[in-house]
Design a protein around this motif. Structure first.
Motif, PDB file in Angstrom:
ATOM      1  N   CYS A  26       0.868  -1.176   0.000  1.00 26.74           N
ATOM      2  CA  CYS A  26       0.000   0.000   0.000  1.00 26.74           C
ATOM      3  C   CYS A  26       0.906   1.227   0.000  1.00 26.74           C
ATOM      4  CB  CYS A  26      -0.898   0.006   1.232  1.00 26.74           C
ATOM      5  SG  CYS A  26      -1.915   1.494   1.387  1.00 26.74           S
ATOM      6  N   LEU A  34      -4.334 -10.943   6.958  1.00 27.50           N
ATOM      7  CA  LEU A  34      -3.161 -10.112   6.712  1.00 27.50           C
ATOM      8  C   LEU A  34      -2.714  -9.413   7.987  1.00 27.50           C
ATOM      9  CD1 LEU A  34      -4.439  -8.266   3.494  1.00 27.50           C
ATOM     10  CD2 LEU A  34      -3.039 -10.339   3.559  1.00 27.50           C
ATOM     11  N   GLN A  56       0.075  -6.116   9.001  1.00 23.03           N
ATOM     12  CA  GLN A  56       1.028  -5.117   8.521  1.00 23.03           C
ATOM     13  C   GLN A  56       2.334  -5.252   9.297  1.00 23.03           C
ATOM     14  OE1 GLN A  56      -0.240  -1.044   8.892  1.00 23.03           O
ATOM     15  NE2 GLN A  56       1.621  -0.225   7.978  1.00 23.03           N
ATOM     16  N   LEU A  67      -4.500  -2.166  -1.663  1.00 24.53           N
ATOM     17  CA  LEU A  67      -3.468  -3.201  -1.561  1.00 24.53           C
ATOM     18  C   LEU A  67      -3.252  -3.870  -2.915  1.00 24.53           C
ATOM     19  CD1 LEU A  67      -4.221  -4.984   1.841  1.00 24.53           C
ATOM     20  CD2 LEU A  67      -2.681  -3.082   1.364  1.00 24.53           C
ATOM     21  N   GLN A 120       3.603   0.507   2.783  1.00 23.47           N
ATOM     22  CA  GLN A 120       3.194  -0.411   3.838  1.00 23.47           C
ATOM     23  C   GLN A 120       3.284  -1.837   3.298  1.00 23.47           C
ATOM     24  OE1 GLN A 120      -0.775   0.553   5.068  1.00 23.47           O
ATOM     25  NE2 GLN A 120      -0.305   2.702   5.488  1.00 23.47           N
ATOM     26  N   GLU A 121       3.754  -2.745   4.135  1.00 24.05           N
ATOM     27  CA  GLU A 121       3.818  -4.158   3.759  1.00 24.05           C
ATOM     28  C   GLU A 121       2.780  -4.936   4.552  1.00 24.05           C
ATOM     29  OE1 GLU A 121       7.623  -5.938   4.129  1.00 24.05           O
ATOM     30  OE2 GLU A 121       8.600  -4.608   2.679  1.00 24.05           O
ATOM     31  N   TRP A 122       1.861  -5.547   3.824  1.00 24.71           N
ATOM     32  CA  TRP A 122       0.839  -6.382   4.447  1.00 24.71           C
ATOM     33  C   TRP A 122       1.120  -7.837   4.076  1.00 24.71           C
ATOM     34  CZ3 TRP A 122      -3.077  -4.752   7.719  1.00 24.71           C
ATOM     35  CH2 TRP A 122      -3.185  -3.364   7.885  1.00 24.71           C
ATOM     36  N   HIS A 123       1.471  -8.629   5.078  1.00 26.04           N
ATOM     37  CA  HIS A 123       1.872 -10.018   4.854  1.00 26.04           C
ATOM     38  C   HIS A 123       0.704 -10.972   5.082  1.00 26.04           C
ATOM     39  CE1 HIS A 123       6.418  -9.415   4.997  1.00 26.04           C
ATOM     40  NE2 HIS A 123       5.912  -8.205   5.199  1.00 26.04           N
ATOM     41  N   TYR A 147      -3.666  -3.264  12.805  1.00 23.71           N
ATOM     42  CA  TYR A 147      -2.639  -3.762  11.889  1.00 23.71           C
ATOM     43  C   TYR A 147      -3.022  -5.111  11.292  1.00 23.71           C
ATOM     44  CZ  TYR A 147       0.105  -0.107  14.125  1.00 23.71           C
ATOM     45  OH  TYR A 147       0.554   1.107  14.605  1.00 23.71           O
ATOM     46  N   ARG A 148      -4.314  -5.430  11.337  1.00 21.78           N
ATOM     47  CA  ARG A 148      -4.797  -6.687  10.764  1.00 21.78           C
ATOM     48  C   ARG A 148      -5.919  -6.414   9.768  1.00 21.78           C
ATOM     49  NH1 ARG A 148      -5.420  -8.329  16.317  1.00 21.78           N
ATOM     50  NH2 ARG A 148      -7.656  -8.510  15.910  1.00 21.78           N
ATOM     51  N   LYS A 149      -5.982  -7.236   8.746  1.00 15.16           N
ATOM     52  CA  LYS A 149      -7.075  -7.192   7.773  1.00 15.16           C
ATOM     53  C   LYS A 149      -7.467  -8.624   7.434  1.00 15.16           C
ATOM     54  CE  LYS A 149      -5.742  -2.898   5.340  1.00 15.16           C
ATOM     55  NZ  LYS A 149      -6.931  -2.066   5.631  1.00 15.16           N
TER      56      LYS A 149
END
Length: 205
Positions: A31, A79, A81, A122, A46-49, A108-110
């Motif tokens: 993102c 996900l 972050q 994203l 932003q890195e969403w793993h 920090y979660r999705k």
């Protein structure tokens, strides 16, 4: 304050379709955003793993609560972050023990359903994330301008002007970064095309 007009929304790229081939635990989604520190604005990604892809255990069925230990067959992508010192960092005194913190805060979660489009903003590449962020920032600036015309409260007007200034500065750095990335991609394609093109000797043979 109201929502931006639909005509402005149409300029923002659509959410990315679900990438079946690459979506797995460990996949990173990006993102694009901006950060201002000590008067300097920079682009940040932003890195969403992808932490897990699994069913929701114990979720409600269509006709009520499911039995204990049962689960829906629908898969969900979870996900988190990656933020140094908040969601990621040293987990124990053991040397080299770095990783995800045990409790990742909700902000920090999705989560989204597997097979559906990715959450708004994203993308699987930084370039695609930038292509979304630029018109998204433009949309927000237009929204601020509309709000300035409608709002009468002095304090709210000051807040809107301050927010709009930050988004305008952010838009400039996003546009510069996007143009630089586009130049890099064109150069890479040109080099690739040159390498793939047969030489004169090969053509003669």
């Amino acid at each position: 304050m109201g929502e931006p007009s639909s005509s402005t929304n149409s300029k923002v790229p659509k959410p990315q379709a679900y990438p079946d081939r690459s979506m797995r635990e460990g996949t990173v989604l990006y993102c694009a955003d901006t950060m201002t520190y000590r008067g300097k604005t920079t682009v940040v990604f932003q890195e969403w793993h992808v932490r897990t892809i699994q069913v929701k255990r114990g979720s409600n069925s269509r006709f009520g609560v499911q039995g204990l230990g049962t689960s829906s067959k629908t898969l969900y992508v979870n996900l988190a972050q990656k933020v140094e010192g908040v969601t990621w960092g040293k987990r124990s005194k053991t040397q080299g023990d770095f990783g995800w913190k045990s409790n990742v805060p909700a902000e920090y979660r999705k989560q989204f359903q597997a097979g559906h489009a990715l959450p708004s903003g994203l993308y699987t590449t930084k370039y695609a994330a930038l292509r979304f962020a630029v018109p998204d920032f433009r949309q927000t600036i237009a929204f601020c301008q509309e709000s300035l015309e409608e709002e009468t409260d002095p304090e709210l007007l000051a807040e809107i002007r301050e927010d709009m200034l930050l988004f305008q500065e952010g838009l400039l750095v996003l546009e510069r970064r996007l143009k630089a990335m586009q130049r890099e991609l064109r150069s890479e394609r040109a080099r690739s095309s040159t390498l793939d093109k047969p030489s004169d000797k090969e053509t003669e043979q």
